[in-house]
Design a protein around this motif. Structure first.
Motif, PDB file in Angstrom:
ATOM      1  N   GLU A 320       0.769  -1.122  -0.067  1.00  0.00           N
ATOM      2  CA  GLU A 320      -0.061  -0.027  -0.137  1.00  0.00           C
ATOM      3  C   GLU A 320       0.899   1.300   0.125  1.00  0.00           C
ATOM      4  O   GLU A 320       1.866   1.195   0.848  1.00  0.00           O
ATOM      5  N   PRO A 321       0.612   2.163  -0.807  1.00  0.00           N
ATOM      6  CA  PRO A 321       1.671   3.375  -1.077  1.00  0.00           C
ATOM      7  C   PRO A 321       1.703   3.969   0.309  1.00  0.00           C
ATOM      8  O   PRO A 321       2.715   4.501   0.722  1.00  0.00           O
ATOM      9  N   ALA A 322       0.677   4.228   1.301  1.00  0.00           N
ATOM     10  CA  ALA A 322       0.877   4.892   2.504  1.00  0.00           C
ATOM     11  C   ALA A 322       1.779   3.976   3.479  1.00  0.00           C
ATOM     12  O   ALA A 322       2.616   4.777   3.830  1.00  0.00           O
ATOM     13  N   ILE A 323       1.610   2.563   3.433  1.00  0.00           N
ATOM     14  CA  ILE A 323       2.635   1.783   4.122  1.00  0.00           C
ATOM     15  C   ILE A 323       4.184   1.913   3.642  1.00  0.00           C
ATOM     16  O   ILE A 323       5.079   2.074   4.209  1.00  0.00           O
ATOM     17  N   GLN A 324       4.140   1.882   2.318  1.00  0.00           N
ATOM     18  CA  GLN A 324       5.372   2.024   1.564  1.00  0.00           C
ATOM     19  C   GLN A 324       6.047   3.685   1.895  1.00  0.00           C
ATOM     20  O   GLN A 324       7.264   3.490   2.229  1.00  0.00           O
ATOM     21  N   VAL A 325       5.292   4.542   2.297  1.00  0.00           N
ATOM     22  CA  VAL A 325       6.080   5.893   2.450  1.00  0.00           C
ATOM     23  C   VAL A 325       6.447   5.655   4.135  1.00  0.00           C
ATOM     24  O   VAL A 325       7.599   6.222   4.432  1.00  0.00           O
ATOM     25  N   ARG A 326       5.706   5.095   4.896  1.00  0.00           N
ATOM     26  CA  ARG A 326       6.182   4.886   6.183  1.00  0.00           C
ATOM     27  C   ARG A 326       7.369   4.108   6.142  1.00  0.00           C
ATOM     28  O   ARG A 326       8.231   4.342   6.996  1.00  0.00           O
ATOM     29  N   PHE A 327       7.275   2.881   5.691  1.00  0.00           N
ATOM     30  CA  PHE A 327       8.546   2.123   5.544  1.00  0.00           C
ATOM     31  C   PHE A 327       9.708   2.934   5.115  1.00  0.00           C
ATOM     32  O   PHE A 327      10.910   2.787   5.511  1.00  0.00           O
ATOM     33  N   HIS A 328       9.482   3.916   3.989  1.00  0.00           N
ATOM     34  CA  HIS A 328      10.380   4.552   3.550  1.00  0.00           C
ATOM     35  C   HIS A 328      11.167   5.482   4.731  1.00  0.00           C
ATOM     36  O   HIS A 328      12.333   5.934   4.791  1.00  0.00           O
ATOM     37  N   GLU A 329      10.300   6.161   5.672  1.00  0.00           N
ATOM     38  CA  GLU A 329      10.713   6.943   6.998  1.00  0.00           C
ATOM     39  C   GLU A 329      11.441   6.229   7.612  1.00  0.00           C
ATOM     40  O   GLU A 329      12.371   6.631   8.345  1.00  0.00           O
TER      41      GLU A 329
END
Lengths: 420, 290
Positions: A320-329
């Protein structure tokens, strides 16, 4: 049927809380840094999927390959695993990976078109989709804008020709004790990226023979070796540079061909008064912006898994894009899909911009199990050319000969109708 | 001679363990070395081919194998005498009646043997760093221009030898020390009464009395040094330009990095044969002398 009824009864009786024995447990192996940072993302998944429990196991990268092969031999593979995308062909040859085509076709979360095509492609072996990209890794230029400015270079190079001009100018500016670019001789990625920019493939005839004596690879090798011969790059392996971040800060080199993890490292390790002096740029190509490597990790489901559906739900969640952004952080890793890149936290970062641009131009390496050995051999020969002054023609012919030797078994397998 | 059944009963457990955990794997490895066991064979045993001695023949035609063998011989020929020399020298110093704080030095000199090689390697990499290393710093004061110790193909192996000698000499030193202490003092007393100098005492009493120990130590050290692996693994990963690639390291890469277990087993047996021949020569040499 009876069990199902009993189960339903139990659920009712225990008022919505499931006892542990009825939850499916999926085993998830994660490697290196990702293994350390992923834990905070998992409780959310378990909250959304109360019937699934995740058993996370962390592996160090250095031991991961051996551990996975041993687990395959001992039939103790997990349900779900992070797999370096260059390892996918090997585990595909073992027949250890489950096909994901039907999962993707039915999914509303994993949309192939949203993924960078070069990265998606690394997971397609033959006609089967065997992994979903989790994060991407590619190589491009980190550079010291102040040193380039001093040398009279205002914009980062876009072609090989401009690049050479910039390297020569910087070298002239910094003098004999410092260098224009760092290309650690023990890393194959720089030369590989230059080779992937060529039109000719690195192997020919369906991965049966090496194609290193062809004009494409020779052009890349020539360019690579020239950077050392001209004194633009120091003839050193990574181990000799004690600390690349400090050396970059001191201006020992002005260009550095490296990957996304160094964005965080440079932000953290360079002194505050140096922070305005560095930037990233896409990799220059022979004529115009060039291609680079399509590295990174995928998420795969093993065929031996008894809960493929639950494992797929976790892949969907992590995609999920939102989870991927959190993973990036959490990790600094770059997401493989464009939707995640639209988030301000990624699109607003000036250093990531070049990566976003480069990701549209990443190319997979030949997808055969022998590739890792071939590319290691390629770097060995390149090192001989750079250090020992081995002749270019001799080097490319020797490389082809050795590669053809490594592919002997593969040719035999293909000739006997087996699909390696 | 026939053994009574009871005797078989007593040795059976030991034989079983040796057979199961030593003999069987060795035989299996020998079988493996006659096949081309690789990743494809792991996937499906139908992909396994019996290749006879092809692995051995191919190894003998692989330049990298010969380079690894050359590096290993270099390491053994330079490292073993140096290592034994340093061990013997320090044992003699520690044994000397003039030595003070003996137990302190004995512990200090033995310490490298028990420290972790990985931790040591980190320190050594800094000591031998081209630009910031203490070794080049000291040499710089003596007017020697910086040497790229671990990055120059000519210097990497000498650096590895230095590390291995430093790391291992304490072990042999303790063995030498024990056998020095076992030499009867009466011999030295008699020699002194006859007016023999220290060097003559060493040549005619100490060294002959140490001969069995010397033989043992050289066999053990030679066999050990042939199996060079950990030092290059942590210091140079076999580089630069394969100048520190040893036979065992080569085997490790064949087997566990590239999963060519057939070829790797062949290398193992070639190395075994080599160590066997060298040990046999050493024993012959010792037998001829006595």
């Amino acid at each position: 049927m009876l069990r199902l009824l009993l189960g339903a009864l139990l659920v009712l009786l225990s008022a919505c809380t499931l006892s542990n024995s009825e939850r499916q447990t999926i085993h998830f192996w994660v490697m290196g840094h990702e293994g350390e940072v992923i834990a905070p993302l998992l409780p959310e998944f378990e909250r959304r999927n109360p019937d699934i429990r995740i058993e996370l196991q962390q592996l160090p990268w250095t031991a991961a390959h051996e551990k996975l092969l041993t687990a395959f031999a001992g039939n103790t593979l997990p349900d779900l695993c992070q797999l370096g995308n260059t390892w996918v062909p090997e585990f595909a040859a073992l027949g250890a990976l489950a096909r994901l085509d039907s999962h993707v076709a039915a999914s509303r979360v994993v949309v192939p078109e949203d993924y960078f095509s070069g990265i998606w492609d690394t997971n397609v072996i033959g006609k089967s989709l065997l992994g979903i990209p989790w994060y991407v890794d590619t190589r491009l230029l980190f550079y010291r804008s102040d040193l380039l400015g001093k040398a009279g270079i205002q914009t980062p190079p876009r072609t090989w020709q401009e690049w050479e001009r910039a390297l020569a100018a910087v070298k002239k500016e910094v003098g004999p004790d410092r260098y224009a670019i760092l290309l650690p001789l023990n890393e194959f990625e720089p030369l590989l990226a230059l080779s992937l920019q060529q039109d000719e493939p690195l192997l020919r005839d369906g991965g049966r023979w090496g194609n290193f004596a062809g004009p494409g690879f020779r052009r890349a090798l020539q360019f690579y070796a020239r950077m050392f011969r001209k004194g633009w790059a120091p003839i050193e392996g990574g181990a000799q540079i004690a600390n690349v971040w400090t050396e970059f800060g001191r201006g020992y080199f002005a260009f550095y061909l490296s990957g996304p993890w160094n964005i965080e490292e440079f932000k953290r390790r360079l002194p505050p008064d140096r922070q305005g002096d560095w930037m990233t740029a896409p990799l220059p190509g022979p004529d115009g912006p060039g291609a680079s490597t399509a590295g990174g990790s995928s998420l795969v489901i093993f065929r031996s898994s008894r809960h493929p559906q639950a494992a797929w739900r976790l892949i969907e969640y992590l995609s999920e894009p939102a989870i991927q952004v959190r993973f990036h952080e959490l990790s600094g890793n770059l997401p493989p899909r464009r939707a995640a890149w639209r988030d301000a936290r990624l699109s607003g970062d000036v250093y990531s911009k070049a990566f976003r641009d480069q990701l549209e131009r990443v190319r997979p390496t030949p997808k055969i199990p022998e590739w890792e050995r071939i590319v290691t051999e390629m770097q060995t020969v390149a090192e001989q050319v750079v250090r020992g002054g081995m002749d270019m023609d001799e080097a490319s012919l020797a490389l082809d000969r050795r590669v053809d030797g490594m592919l002997e078994k593969r040719r035999w397998m293909l000739a006997h109708g087996a699909s390696p | 001679m026939t053994l009574p059944a009871a005797a078989w009963g007593f040795v059976a457990p030991a034989l079983l363990v040796i057979g199961l955990f030593f003999l069987l794997p060795v035989v299996a490895a020998l079988g493996l070395s006659l096949t081309d066991f690789d990743i494809y064979a792991l996937a499906n045993l139908a992909n396994l081919r019996f290749v006879g001695l092809a692995n051995y023949m191919r190894m003998l035609q692989t330049p990298l194998f010969w380079q690894a063998l050359g590096n290993t011989l270099y390491f053994v020929v330079a490292g073993v005498p140096l290592s034994i020399g340093v061990s013997l020298g320090s044992a003699l110093l520690l044994h000397s009646r003039l030595a003070c704080c003996r137990s302190f030095f004995r512990t200090a000199l033995f310490a490298p043997v028990v420290t972790s090689l990985v931790a040591v390697a980190v320190v050594w990499r800094y000591l031998f760093h081209t630009r910031y290393g203490m070794v080049n710093f000291v040499l710089g004061h003596l007017g020697v221009s910086p040497v790229n110790w671990l990055g120059d193909p000519h210097w990497a192996m000498p650096t590895i030898i230095l590390l291995a000698v430093w790391k291992n000499f304490g072990y042999n030193m303790v063995i030498f020390l024990a056998s020095l202490q076992a030499i009867p003092q009466g011999l030295y007393e008699a020699a002194r009464i006859d007016g023999a100098s220290w060097s003559r005492q060493t040549r005619h009493i100490t060294l002959p009395m140490l001969e069995p120990t010397l033989l043992l130590v050289s066999i053990l050290t030679t066999a050990g040094y042939f199996q060079l692996f950990a030092e290059p693994y942590v210091m140079t990963q076999g580089g630069p330009l394969h100048s520190t690639l040893s036979v065992l390291y080569f085997m490790y890469e064949e087997g566990f990095k590239w999963w060519n277990l057939g070829a790797a087993s062949a290398v193992a047996f070639l190395l075994f044969g080599l160590i066997w021949v060298v040990t046999w020569l050493l024993l012959r040499l010792a037998a001829d002398r006595s």
